[in-house]
Design an enzyme around this catalytic site. Structure first.
Site, short mmCIF file in Angstrom:
data_model
loop_
_atom_site.label_atom_id
_atom_site.label_comp_id
_atom_site.label_asym_id
_atom_site.label_seq_id
_atom_site.Cartn_x
_atom_site.Cartn_y
_atom_site.Cartn_z
N TYR A 1 -68.41 96.74 60.07
CA TYR A 1 -68.41 98.20 60.05
C TYR A 1 -67.33 98.65 59.06
O TYR A 1 -66.20 98.17 59.13
CB TYR A 1 -68.10 98.74 61.44
CG TYR A 1 -68.04 100.25 61.54
CD1 TYR A 1 -66.83 100.92 61.68
CD2 TYR A 1 -69.21 101.02 61.50
CE1 TYR A 1 -66.77 102.30 61.78
CE2 TYR A 1 -69.16 102.41 61.59
CZ TYR A 1 -67.94 103.03 61.73
OH TYR A 1 -67.90 104.41 61.83
N ASP B 1 -61.92 94.74 53.51
CA ASP B 1 -61.72 95.92 54.35
C ASP B 1 -60.75 95.52 55.47
O ASP B 1 -61.15 94.93 56.47
CB ASP B 1 -63.06 96.40 54.92
CG ASP B 1 -62.88 97.61 55.82
OD1 ASP B 1 -63.89 98.17 56.30
OD2 ASP B 1 -61.72 98.01 56.05
N LYS C 1 -55.65 103.01 60.05
CA LYS C 1 -55.08 102.74 61.38
C LYS C 1 -53.56 102.57 61.34
O LYS C 1 -52.81 103.54 61.28
CB LYS C 1 -55.79 101.53 61.99
CG LYS C 1 -57.30 101.80 62.23
CD LYS C 1 -58.00 100.64 62.88
CE LYS C 1 -59.50 100.80 62.79
NZ LYS C 1 -60.06 101.61 63.89
P1 KE4 Z 1 -62.27 105.51 60.26
O1 KE4 Z 1 -63.11 106.33 59.30
O2 KE4 Z 1 -62.82 105.50 61.67
O3 KE4 Z 1 -60.78 105.86 60.19
O4 KE4 Z 1 -62.28 103.97 59.73
C1 KE4 Z 1 -63.54 103.36 59.50
C2 KE4 Z 1 -63.37 101.86 59.57
C3 KE4 Z 1 -63.42 101.13 58.39
N1 KE4 Z 1 -63.27 99.79 58.39
C4 KE4 Z 1 -63.06 99.11 59.54
C5 KE4 Z 1 -62.91 97.61 59.50
C6 KE4 Z 1 -63.00 99.81 60.79
O5 KE4 Z 1 -62.81 99.11 61.93
C7 KE4 Z 1 -63.15 101.20 60.80
C8 KE4 Z 1 -63.12 102.01 62.08
N2 KE4 Z 1 -63.03 101.28 63.29
C9 KE4 Z 1 -63.65 101.92 64.44
C10 KE4 Z 1 -63.42 101.01 65.65
N3 KE4 Z 1 -64.07 99.75 65.48
C11 KE4 Z 1 -63.13 103.30 64.66
C12 KE4 Z 1 -63.37 103.85 66.05
C13 KE4 Z 1 -64.31 105.03 66.00
O6 KE4 Z 1 -65.34 104.96 65.30
O7 KE4 Z 1 -64.01 106.02 66.69
#
Ligand code: KE4
Length: 432
Positions: free
Chosen positions: A144, A239, A267
């Site tokens: 993701y 990533d 994060k």
């Molecule tokens: P955000 O746009 O949610 O800040 O980051 C996207 C993203 C990009 N790359 C990786 C490896 C990520 O894990 C994420 C976001 N992680 C999720 C939890 N697995 C965010 C939680 C959510 O969607 O509310």
């Protein structure tokens, strides 16, 4: 467990917020519960509207490496806010945080701050496409990279949890430029390069995928990806939004000794505030506006409050010489304890761990990719999640997520969690 106030808050939220939540994974639908509204956090603890307290392993999806309301972070936010919240001009706070990141992640020679991991990954891919003049990208099933159109194809995390790994609204034109391959399969990557000669702009990968549960790369796999990208002139994007400053001071790339061309971060670098970044080789970053033609922008990019929180967080990381060793030690203690509990209770399963992140898979077969993760028992996971909540432990509410340790977790919390898991599994075994 009484959750009346959370249930009432959810009903109220649904009148004005789509789905009652601002991110689908918070809805807890996949574990058959109404979302639990939190009131506060402190250290490793969370406190909900109904007065329940939880030992927290969600840590805001990995953003809180130091735990909730760390005094240094809170102080930095308050002090920065007293000088104003945003100027729309450069501030030295942005340079200070960038210098901290570059000092700990040498593959990042230049970077650009944005406000979310999604912005970081979609900007990095646009930059790779602009730099190479190519259109296609490779991603891996179950990984993701945020909700950018190019990535919502066999995506992990909330998209997978919600059963929409291929989201409506993503056009065929966009999807046609995304090649999705199974993780941990080098032959599939070689075949993709052979089938798309000089056409693949970027290969984007979570070096330690955390969005299908935590799945670890086979030995040598990441090095093969590095070699193939170099050979084919493709930009290798790690990533590390989740793994950056999480699995090691220099992220997964430091653990693996791999130098990607671009890295995305999020994060941890915001200390719980909206800050993310993408960066890497100076010649690639030079293609970014205003120096180069690839456009990317953001009103609140490099926001001074978020920068202050990130500086405070990475400042602690830089000075705490044993932080990652402690996270590794308690992570191994926790995963060994959880696995022993599965075995003691006759529940087939595996517990994967890397530094301060871990996942539990209820399946008799080792998990190496999305197919393996999807074979795990989701019904059992949902019951286990609910049982752990009853025991005051808050895990990530999906089998396609990772759990996170923080600096405030100590052996005492770990042993309490292992005992709670043992009890929960025993209760599930005897439940009708
Ligand atoms: P955000 O746009 O949610 O800040 O980051 C996207 C993203 C990009 N790359 C990786 C490896 C990520 O894990 C994420 C976001 N992680 C999720 C939890 N697995 C965010 C939680 C959510 O969607 O509310």
């Amino acid at each position: 467990m009484k959750l009346e106030r959370s249930i009432g808050a959810f009903a109220r939220a649904r009148n004005v917020i789509a789905g009652g939540v601002n991110s689908p994974v918070r809805a807890l639908g996949s574990v058959g519960l109404s979302p639990i509204f939190m009131k506060s956090g402190a250290g490793a603890m969370l406190y909900d509207l109904d007065g329940h307290e939880y030992l927290d392993y969600l840590m805001s999806w990995g953003a809180l490496l130091l735990g909730h309301a760390h005094p240094a972070v809170t102080r930095a936010i308050v002090n920065a806010a007293a000088s104003g919240t945003s100027f729309g001009t450069p501030t030295e706070l942005e340079t200070q945080l960038a210098e901290l990141i570059v000092s700990m992640m040498p593959s990042i020679e230049r970077l650009r701050f944005v406000s979310s991991g999604t912005e970081a990954t979609l900007s990095a891919v646009r930059l790779a496409r602009g730099y190479t003049g190519r259109s296609k990208i490779v991603k891996f099933a179950g990984c993701y990279h945020g909700h950018g159109d190019s990535f919502l194809i066999e995506a992990g995390s909330g998209a997978l949890t919600a059963g929409v790994p291929n989201s409506p609204g993503v056009t065929e034109g966009v999807a046609a430029d995304t090649i999705v391959l199974p993780f941990n399969d080098v032959a599939a990557v070689e075949a993709a390069f052979d089938a798309n000669p000089a056409a693949i702009a970027a290969l984007i990968v979570e070096p330690y995928p955390g969005n299908m549960g935590l799945v670890l790369p086979r030995a040598g796999y990441l090095a093969e990806l590095r070699e193939l990208c170099t050979q084919h002139g493709t930009v290798l994007i790690f990533d590390e939004v989740m793994t950056g400053f999480r699995v090691a001071r220099g992220g997964a790339q430091a653990r693996e000794g791999i130098r990607p061309d671009l890295t995305t971060l999020g994060k941890v670098i915001g200390g719980g505030l909206p800050a993310a970044a993408f960066g890497g080789r100076v010649e690639i970053m030079a293609a970014l506006a205003p120096d180069g033609p690839v456009y990317q922008a953001g009103t609140l990019s490099g926001n001074p409050i978020a920068m202050a929180a990130g500086i405070a967080t990475l400042g602690v990381v830089a000075q705490d010489a044993t932080l990652y060793e402690r996270l590794e030690t308690i992570g191994l203690r926790l995963t060994a304890g959880l696995k022993a509990g599965l075995d003691r209770n006759g529940v087939p399963g595996f517990v994967h761990c890397a530094g301060g992140m871990f996942s539990i898979f209820f399946t008799p077969e080792e998990v190496r990719d999305l197919r393996g993760a999807q074979a795990a028992d989701r019904r059992l996971f949902a019951k286990y999640f609910g049982a752990m909540l009853e025991h005051g432990v808050y895990f990530a509410p999906s089998p396609f997520e990772s759990n996170f340790l923080c600096a405030a977790h100590t052996t005492a919390e770990i042993d309490r969690t292992v005992a709670a898991s043992d009890s929960a599994l025993a209760e599930l075994r005897t439940a009708p």
